[in-house]
Scaffold this motif. Structure first.
Motif, PDB file in Angstrom:
ATOM      1  N   GLU A 161      19.119  46.923  28.162  1.00 52.86           N
ATOM      2  CA  GLU A 161      18.203  47.681  29.008  1.00 52.86           C
ATOM      3  C   GLU A 161      16.773  47.386  28.605  1.00 52.86           C
ATOM      4  OE1 GLU A 161      19.495  51.609  28.263  1.00 52.86           O
ATOM      5  OE2 GLU A 161      18.883  51.611  26.156  1.00 52.86           O
ATOM      6  N   TRP A 162      15.858  47.635  29.535  1.00 50.69           N
ATOM      7  CA  TRP A 162      14.445  47.433  29.254  1.00 50.69           C
ATOM      8  C   TRP A 162      13.946  48.513  28.305  1.00 50.69           C
ATOM      9  CZ3 TRP A 162      12.557  42.916  30.614  1.00 50.69           C
ATOM     10  CH2 TRP A 162      13.123  42.238  31.696  1.00 50.69           C
ATOM     11  N   GLU A 164      11.784  51.461  26.439  1.00 50.38           N
ATOM     12  CA  GLU A 164      10.969  52.596  26.859  1.00 50.38           C
ATOM     13  C   GLU A 164       9.517  52.354  26.458  1.00 50.38           C
ATOM     14  OE1 GLU A 164      12.037  55.103  28.626  1.00 50.38           O
ATOM     15  OE2 GLU A 164      14.133  54.452  28.592  1.00 50.38           O
ATOM     16  N   THR A 181      15.727  39.431  33.977  1.00 48.33           N
ATOM     17  CA  THR A 181      16.967  40.184  34.108  1.00 48.33           C
ATOM     18  C   THR A 181      18.115  39.207  34.341  1.00 48.33           C
ATOM     19  OG1 THR A 181      15.858  42.121  35.043  1.00 48.33           O
ATOM     20  CG2 THR A 181      18.216  41.891  35.481  1.00 48.33           C
ATOM     21  N   TRP A 284       3.803  39.998  34.199  1.00 48.01           N
ATOM     22  CA  TRP A 284       3.988  41.420  34.485  1.00 48.01           C
ATOM     23  C   TRP A 284       4.284  42.171  33.192  1.00 48.01           C
ATOM     24  CZ3 TRP A 284       8.848  42.722  32.899  1.00 48.01           C
ATOM     25  CH2 TRP A 284       9.824  41.722  32.944  1.00 48.01           C
ATOM     26  N   ASP A 286       5.437  45.984  33.584  1.00 45.82           N
ATOM     27  CA  ASP A 286       6.384  47.042  33.923  1.00 45.82           C
ATOM     28  C   ASP A 286       7.632  46.429  34.545  1.00 45.82           C
ATOM     29  OD1 ASP A 286       7.844  49.158  34.882  1.00 45.82           O
ATOM     30  OD2 ASP A 286       6.166  50.167  35.867  1.00 45.82           O
ATOM     31  N   PRO A 287       8.761  46.428  33.823  1.00 44.51           N
ATOM     32  CA  PRO A 287       9.956  45.758  34.341  1.00 44.51           C
ATOM     33  C   PRO A 287      10.589  46.451  35.537  1.00 44.51           C
ATOM     34  CG  PRO A 287      10.480  46.960  32.339  1.00 44.51           C
ATOM     35  CD  PRO A 287       8.989  47.042  32.505  1.00 44.51           C
ATOM     36  N   HIS A 288      10.205  47.672  35.808  1.00 40.88           N
ATOM     37  CA  HIS A 288      10.841  48.419  36.890  1.00 40.88           C
ATOM     38  C   HIS A 288      10.146  48.229  38.235  1.00 40.88           C
ATOM     39  CE1 HIS A 288      13.276  50.300  33.818  1.00 40.88           C
ATOM     40  NE2 HIS A 288      12.199  50.694  33.177  1.00 40.88           N
ATOM     41  N   GLU A 289       8.906  47.789  38.227  1.00 41.84           N
ATOM     42  CA  GLU A 289       8.171  47.630  39.480  1.00 41.84           C
ATOM     43  C   GLU A 289       7.514  46.260  39.628  1.00 41.84           C
ATOM     44  OE1 GLU A 289       5.320  50.694  40.008  1.00 41.84           O
ATOM     45  OE2 GLU A 289       6.743  52.343  39.729  1.00 41.84           O
ATOM     46  N   HIS A 290       7.002  45.724  38.542  1.00 41.48           N
ATOM     47  CA  HIS A 290       6.157  44.553  38.642  1.00 41.48           C
ATOM     48  C   HIS A 290       6.865  43.253  39.018  1.00 41.48           C
ATOM     49  CE1 HIS A 290       2.757  46.460  35.996  1.00 41.48           C
ATOM     50  NE2 HIS A 290       2.930  47.071  37.151  1.00 41.48           N
ATOM     51  N   GLU A 292       9.148  42.376  41.155  1.00 42.04           N
ATOM     52  CA  GLU A 292       9.227  42.159  42.601  1.00 42.04           C
ATOM     53  C   GLU A 292       7.849  41.883  43.185  1.00 42.04           C
ATOM     54  OE1 GLU A 292      10.565  44.639  40.983  1.00 42.04           O
ATOM     55  OE2 GLU A 292      12.742  44.432  41.285  1.00 42.04           O
TER      56      GLU A 292
END
Length: 376
Positions: A161-162, A164, A181, A284, A286-290, A292
């Motif tokens: 997982e990425w 925190e 990923t 990038w 932030d792995p959750h938004e950047h 894409e």
């Protein structure tokens, strides 16, 4: 009339990387991007972070690379209970008798040329702080105050997982310029190879010496950027800022080196806009938004064919997953969509990746039609 003979490659070592790239991609199912990233990182002198579930061939790729280079390797699974001695080496008893705190680093990370750190973000603060220096400066203090160079050429780290957000993990996260990923095998053809294929382990036909790796690194570092590529990167960075993505100065600088290495591996004599494809794994935080957003911006500005191939294949997998071959109308609609995707692939510049994608789509179309006939 004399037969045409192409000019010899000014960088003979590049042929070895091309062979390794081809053999690794052939042996590892749906891991072309990971192969490209690890080889580019090796040439650029950077490190790679792969995030995904266990069993996705992350360590297998590094093992194959190690067999090719013949270097020394250190691998470990990190937990909050892992001690610094397990990673950096035990304290020398002889040193303690002389009132000196010195570690014996034989067989440990400070003496490794290649490193695989599984679950890297679960390490203790003591290990994380040492990793920051080893990965970035390539130096290590065994305890006597005399800082030594470490031979580390490439670290591949893995995590389920990425990390925190936080100062300790954030600093370590930034040390990995290349990040991706890793997803389980998604295509039907890939699953068929996994389940019913021979299950071959990557075996590279040749070897490469440290001097040749250094030669490749020097050649890649000297690769010039075309004016169009420079303009494309500046446009990408400007668009990213407007989209809320602000990679740091160090990350931008090191991305330039990774793009150069990728262009070198592609056989280019200068960096072109299409080689910015690899930058989507670098620019990038932030792995959750950047990721894409970066992918979208690079696709719009630089329009690299490899990135377009990946997008079209994902679109095809979505069509296949949503199509019920037993429903003739749905199957016909799905076949039409796949045919349109194949047509778009055909309009791209011809490369091995494009041809492989087109062959895969044709095979999926054939299987879809056969499944529809069998359902009648």
């Amino acid at each position: 009339m004399k037969p045409y003979r192409p000019a010899p490659d000014p960088h003979p070592v590049r042929a070895k990387f091309a062979t390794a790239r081809r053999e690794l991609s052939a042996a590892l199912i749906e891991r072309d991007d990971e192969v490209d990233l690890v080889l580019a990182a090796l040439v650029a002198g950077e490190h790679v972070l792969l995030v995904g579930p266990p069993g996705c061939a992350k360590s297998l790729l590094l093992d194959a690379l190690l067999a090719w280079t013949g270097g020394t390797k250190f691998a470990t699974l990190l937990t909050k209970f892992t001690t610094p001695e397990e990673v950096l080496g035990p304290v020398s008893l002889a040193g303690l008798k002389s009132d000196r705190f010195v570690r014996v680093t034989t067989g440990k990370l400070p003496e490794a040329e290649f490193c695989f750190l599984d679950e890297v973000f679960k390490a203790s603060s003591a290990i994380l702080n040492t990793l920051l220096r080893v990965l970035n400066e390539r130096t290590f203090d065994p305890g006597d105050g005399a800082v030594r160079r470490v031979p580390l050429r490439l670290c591949v780290a893995a995590s389920n997982e990425w990390p925190e957000a936080g100062p300790d993990l954030g600093a370590l996260f930034d040390r990995f310029v290349v990040r991706k990923t890793v997803a389980p095998i998604r295509s039907r053809a890939g699953r068929a190879r996994l389940l019913w294929g021979p299950g071959t382990v990557p075996e590279l036909s040749g070897t490469i010496t440290p001097a040749e790796v250094d030669a490749a690194r020097g050649a890649a570092a000297a690769l010039p950027w075309s004016g169009a590529a420079k303009e494309a990167l500046e446009a990408v960075l400007g668009d990213l800022v407007r989209d809320g993505v602000r990679p740091g100065d160090r990350r931008q600088f090191r991305t330039v080196g990774v793009v150069r290495a990728f262009a070198f591996l592609c056989g280019a004599e200068r960096v072109e806009p299409e080689h910015l494809e690899v930058a989507r794994h670098c620019l990038w935080d932030d792995p959750h938004e950047h990721p894409e957003r970066v992918t979208r911006v690079i696709a719009k500005v630089a329009n690299p064919p490899g990135l377009r191939v990946a997008q079209l294949l994902l679109e095809a997998e979505g069509v296949l997953g949503a199509t019920d071959a037993r429903d003739l109308a749905a199957a016909a609609t799905g076949a039409a969509k796949l045919g349109e995707i194949e047509r778009q692939l055909g309009a791209l510049p011809g490369t091995g990746r494009v041809e492989a994608a087109r062959a895969y789509l044709r095979d999926q179309l054939r299987q879809l039609k056969l499944a529809s006939i069998g359902a009648v």
